[in-house]
Write a protein that holds these residues in place. Sequence first.
Motif, PDB file in Angstrom:
ATOM      1  N   SER A   1       0.827  -1.202   0.000  1.00  0.00           N
ATOM      2  CA  SER A   1       0.000   0.000   0.000  1.00  0.00           C
ATOM      3  C   SER A   1       0.863   1.254   0.000  1.00  0.00           C
ATOM      4  O   SER A   1       2.064   1.197   0.225  1.00  0.00           O
ATOM      5  CB  SER A   1      -0.896   0.012   1.239  1.00  0.00           C
ATOM      6  OG  SER A   1      -1.732  -1.095   1.220  1.00  0.00           O
ATOM      7  N   ASP A   2       0.194   2.397  -0.245  1.00  0.00           N
ATOM      8  CA  ASP A   2       0.901   3.673  -0.223  1.00  0.00           C
ATOM      9  C   ASP A   2       0.744   4.354   1.124  1.00  0.00           C
ATOM     10  O   ASP A   2       1.599   5.119   1.551  1.00  0.00           O
ATOM     11  CB  ASP A   2       0.339   4.586  -1.317  1.00  0.00           C
ATOM     12  CG  ASP A   2       0.450   3.930  -2.663  1.00  0.00           C
ATOM     13  OD1 ASP A   2       1.578   3.591  -3.047  1.00  0.00           O
ATOM     14  OD2 ASP A   2      -0.595   3.719  -3.314  1.00  0.00           O
ATOM     15  N   LEU A   3      -0.387   4.073   1.765  1.00  0.00           N
ATOM     16  CA  LEU A   3      -0.626   4.666   3.067  1.00  0.00           C
ATOM     17  C   LEU A   3      -1.247   3.578   3.941  1.00  0.00           C
ATOM     18  O   LEU A   3      -2.215   2.944   3.540  1.00  0.00           O
ATOM     19  CB  LEU A   3      -1.583   5.855   2.933  1.00  0.00           C
ATOM     20  CG  LEU A   3      -1.953   6.609   4.203  1.00  0.00           C
ATOM     21  CD1 LEU A   3      -0.728   7.270   4.810  1.00  0.00           C
ATOM     22  CD2 LEU A   3      -3.026   7.652   3.922  1.00  0.00           C
ATOM     23  N   VAL A   4      -0.636   3.347   5.098  1.00  0.00           N
ATOM     24  CA  VAL A   4      -1.150   2.314   5.993  1.00  0.00           C
ATOM     25  C   VAL A   4      -1.625   2.977   7.275  1.00  0.00           C
ATOM     26  O   VAL A   4      -0.863   3.690   7.933  1.00  0.00           O
ATOM     27  CB  VAL A   4      -0.063   1.271   6.317  1.00  0.00           C
ATOM     28  CG1 VAL A   4      -0.640   0.166   7.186  1.00  0.00           C
ATOM     29  CG2 VAL A   4       0.507   0.678   5.044  1.00  0.00           C
ATOM     30  N   LEU A   5      -2.894   2.794   7.595  1.00  0.00           N
ATOM     31  CA  LEU A   5      -3.454   3.426   8.784  1.00  0.00           C
ATOM     32  C   LEU A   5      -3.742   2.364   9.831  1.00  0.00           C
ATOM     33  O   LEU A   5      -4.556   1.472   9.598  1.00  0.00           O
ATOM     34  CB  LEU A   5      -4.740   4.177   8.416  1.00  0.00           C
ATOM     35  CG  LEU A   5      -4.546   5.253   7.353  1.00  0.00           C
ATOM     36  CD1 LEU A   5      -5.873   5.867   6.961  1.00  0.00           C
ATOM     37  CD2 LEU A   5      -3.611   6.337   7.868  1.00  0.00           C
ATOM     38  N   PRO A   6      -3.059   2.426  10.969  1.00  0.00           N
ATOM     39  CA  PRO A   6      -3.256   1.381  11.992  1.00  0.00           C
ATOM     40  C   PRO A   6      -4.614   1.506  12.672  1.00  0.00           C
ATOM     41  O   PRO A   6      -5.002   2.589  13.098  1.00  0.00           O
ATOM     42  CB  PRO A   6      -2.121   1.629  12.984  1.00  0.00           C
ATOM     43  CG  PRO A   6      -1.728   3.044  12.795  1.00  0.00           C
ATOM     44  CD  PRO A   6      -2.051   3.418  11.385  1.00  0.00           C
ATOM     45  N   THR A   7      -5.320   0.400  12.742  1.00  0.00           N
ATOM     46  CA  THR A   7      -6.616   0.391  13.403  1.00  0.00           C
ATOM     47  C   THR A   7      -6.497  -0.430  14.682  1.00  0.00           C
ATOM     48  O   THR A   7      -5.601  -1.251  14.804  1.00  0.00           O
ATOM     49  CB  THR A   7      -7.700  -0.227  12.500  1.00  0.00           C
ATOM     50  OG1 THR A   7      -7.303  -1.553  12.168  1.00  0.00           O
ATOM     51  CG2 THR A   7      -7.899   0.561  11.239  1.00  0.00           C
ATOM     52  N   PRO A   8      -7.394  -0.208  15.618  1.00  0.00           N
ATOM     53  CA  PRO A   8      -7.301  -0.955  16.875  1.00  0.00           C
ATOM     54  C   PRO A   8      -7.668  -2.425  16.707  1.00  0.00           C
ATOM     55  O   PRO A   8      -8.451  -2.782  15.825  1.00  0.00           O
ATOM     56  CB  PRO A   8      -8.297  -0.251  17.798  1.00  0.00           C
ATOM     57  CG  PRO A   8      -9.108   0.640  16.949  1.00  0.00           C
ATOM     58  CD  PRO A   8      -8.438   0.816  15.645  1.00  0.00           C
TER      59      PRO A   8
END
Lengths: 263, 724
Positions: free
Chosen positions: B450-457
């Motif tokens: 991916s280009d942007l990885v957003l950590p989720t809970p």
Amino acid sequence: MGHEEKENWSHAEKYVMVIDIDKCTGCGACVVACSQENNIPVRTDETDKYMSLNWLVIYRVTNAQPFPKTKVVYVPRPCMHCDDPICVHVCPASATDKDAKGIVSQIYPRCFGCRYCMAACPYHARVFNWYDPVYPKGTERGFNPDVSTRMRGVVEKCSFCNHRYQHARDKAIAEGRVCLEDGEYIPACAEACPTKAIYFGNIKDPNSQVSRILREERPHVFRLLEKYGSEPSVYYISRQDWVRPRLDWVLEEEHKKYKNSMK
Amino acid sequence: MLTRRGFLQFVVGGALGAVFSPLPWRIADELVLFSQRWTPQGAPGDESWCYSICQLCPGGCGLKVRKISERVVQVEANPLSPINRGVCPLGAASVQYLYGDKRRIKKPLKRTGKRGEGKWQEIEWAEALNLLTSKLNDLKGSGATEGLLCIDGSVSKVMSGLLKKFCYAYGTSNYFHVNADVGASIAIKEMQDFNGCVGFDLENADYVLSFGSQLLEGWGAPGNLQALYNYWFENPLKPKVKVVQIEPRMSDTAAKASEWLPNLPGTEALVALGLAWVILKEGKYNPRFTGDADFERFKRAVLEGFNPDKLEEKTGLCKDDFIRVAREFCNAKHPIAVWGRGKGFNSTGAFEVLAIHSLNALVGNINRKGGTAFFKDVVDEVWPEISTRQPRDLGKFIESVGAKKVYAEIALVCEANPAYKYPVSFGNALQNVPFVVTFTPFMNDTALVSDLVLPTPFYMEKWEAITTPRGFSYPVFGLSCPVCKSSYGVKHPGDVVLAVSKTLGLKGLPWDNYRNLLQYLVEKIWSKGKGCLLKGNKKVALPSSPRQMWSELTTCVWANPEAVSGGIKKFDFAPSVFAEGIKRPVWSVEGKSEDYPFTLIPCEYLILPQDLGAAPFLVKQLPDTVLKGSDLCVEVHPETASQCGVKNGELALLQTPLGQARVRVFCNECIRPGIIGIPVGLGHKGYDEYLAGKGINAYTILGYNEEATGVASYVMNKANLVKI
């Protein structure tokens, strides 16, 4: 509590496990729950099963018939907590002992790793720490504080979650009770089992669930390798006749004598 | 100048000084510590217990979580949950997922190197949100809103519903759920003109005919099925049900079923129609749905083409079995035929579902006790506009993105792992998608590219609502509250979606945060006044206020067991898919039989989750007949192995029209000769050293399309096994 009362307590208690093989689906929840409860390490490669360290193992046992007559059962194997434990007899360091409530203990700091007990145990229930224990990074935060982690060079095995007994007993004492209630103390594997194939309780209490099950299912109850006379505390139930001879690896001609019931 | 006297004075003085200094004691102490090899121990603290709902699969098991101070140390079953009585191995491994530092993502990551190179820059959330919002805004400004592709893998239908609403408001129809059973929904739409929840009332059934559904290995709600197994076989000598498993390989489910019928792979539809032939021939069908013109068409077609005599060779089952099972099925009080192969995460063919479901219709067991149940879920009722949309085939869509037939500018992947499930086509599609953003708690295969990885809970760290577990026969709603504070820089994907849509000015999403949305839903359910609270087996009336309901729902669940009574609008035995399906072979076949004499089928295991990688404890439990070192083992019958000239445990080359792989051979009597079983769930690129690089990804070499509908399905492939 006085000395006498303590004695009474231990006379009234002997904990056994009853595993209904026909209800076990081999899912493995008990093994994972056991590993989590007892802070069992995981190495990156555990595919060499002789070196893999587990307190509870599920064996997949077939009836050795060709396709499509094949049948399979799953047999969870914890420590048998024998009444006449061979491992205790051979330990030169007194690192393992049978206690009054029926649990075969293991004292890690006393063990010096000779592994006689492993050689003696007919159930392969004991495992050796060949390596320093390793845990996936960060998972040390999930350690159960009631169970100490073990160092390299010692033997370890299932303790019937003895710490859970201690918790239950502490609670009972605080509430002024002498006996534990049925189901107040059960190990993590029995707690986790999603099909409730593992029963656990005090066999000296005639009203406990295990006593009742053992009475009701008497014709189908057996223990592993009874011929060695170690008197295991883990009972198995299977209503399929082929299961017990396969588990005990009996010879073809012995089969007829061998039925799924205790002598 | 050094004299003899001075030297001695210095040495003796130095020695005395050292003895009286703390140094020797300190060294001795250090030596003790060093030689004792102390291992890390768990820090003591106060014990507490919290309730939660497992979200590692759509099963919705109620959990009781043990905490020591702020640390989570163990999970057990919530005794108030009507779904499960214990936990499954996945749920039991929750703590390892929660604290797995090497898998968890600590902060939003922006790609710096080439895609998939693994070079990241940690950025702040504000910057990450800005980046995401500006990309979405630019695309919206350009007017090509269909360029947004949303790939959802959320376990919660509320989160999925929110994403659907977001896509709807944004103006794209390209929403996909990775676990949607596209084939089944086509079949149900055509037969019953219904789009919603499909449930199976297995609790009250007394004859279960499973067409390869691995009921005990992750199909439906795994915790519930395990509890059901105990209920069914409480007295194994007098079971409440007969379970007949039709499957080419003896899975755990087949091993525990009352009867195992090993058919040839891919012939489930033919088996079902063969059974229907017996029922029709003997006239034992229930008149509830029969009698129309479509039934007559169905009857004629089945009687003409599906005589079990002719099916013996095709399906590998004998005629007597067809007749016996069909008679047992229609003589049972509550018979049910179940579809969804393996865990049911891979699309079953529409024709196959149609054939299987026609058995349910023939015995009249639809929306009745012990039958199939069709109903609307809570989310579908609250947001009817999103539930009318038919799920679409993600596999086909990303193939067309890869072929540049469809345009996609931004791919928004939410807690899904399409790079694992579609290893080839997703890789191709990515070349045509300029911006890929992934919401995930773990560094999975998709996050890597991916280009942007957003950590989720992780589920223990967030508010979530769990609705109807998969395959459950009535609507359920429960709340899972955070058990512990996250030690990572995570944000709830729901909060992010709501914040982004606020900035973009999208309509229809008025909530400030995800928790508000959940409160809104609880109020909706409460104000409707239907259903009850389930506490274990006890039914309790709804509380007097929505506030009280909210706090009750964190420990037990709301359910409406009465939602499914009554008839269905229509039933069509022979819709167009059926007419198409009987004309052609069920599956489209590539490759010549001479080159690929065997059939490759997937083997699914409960301890091998697919999208979500297996936790270290689960990998540890894998038998060495599945994974040996880093080699994947394939299961074959000893006869098949000797045919190929390979022995048990040897390495071999597995070839299919889609590619080849080096595997180890595991000989086993529990599989039909001529079939190769390949475990699914290994061969990940992401996650940690406990999983990455072990085995091979079965999806790289599996793959078939259904002829009639073109639905992609990973049920089998042609294959050959060659000695190396």
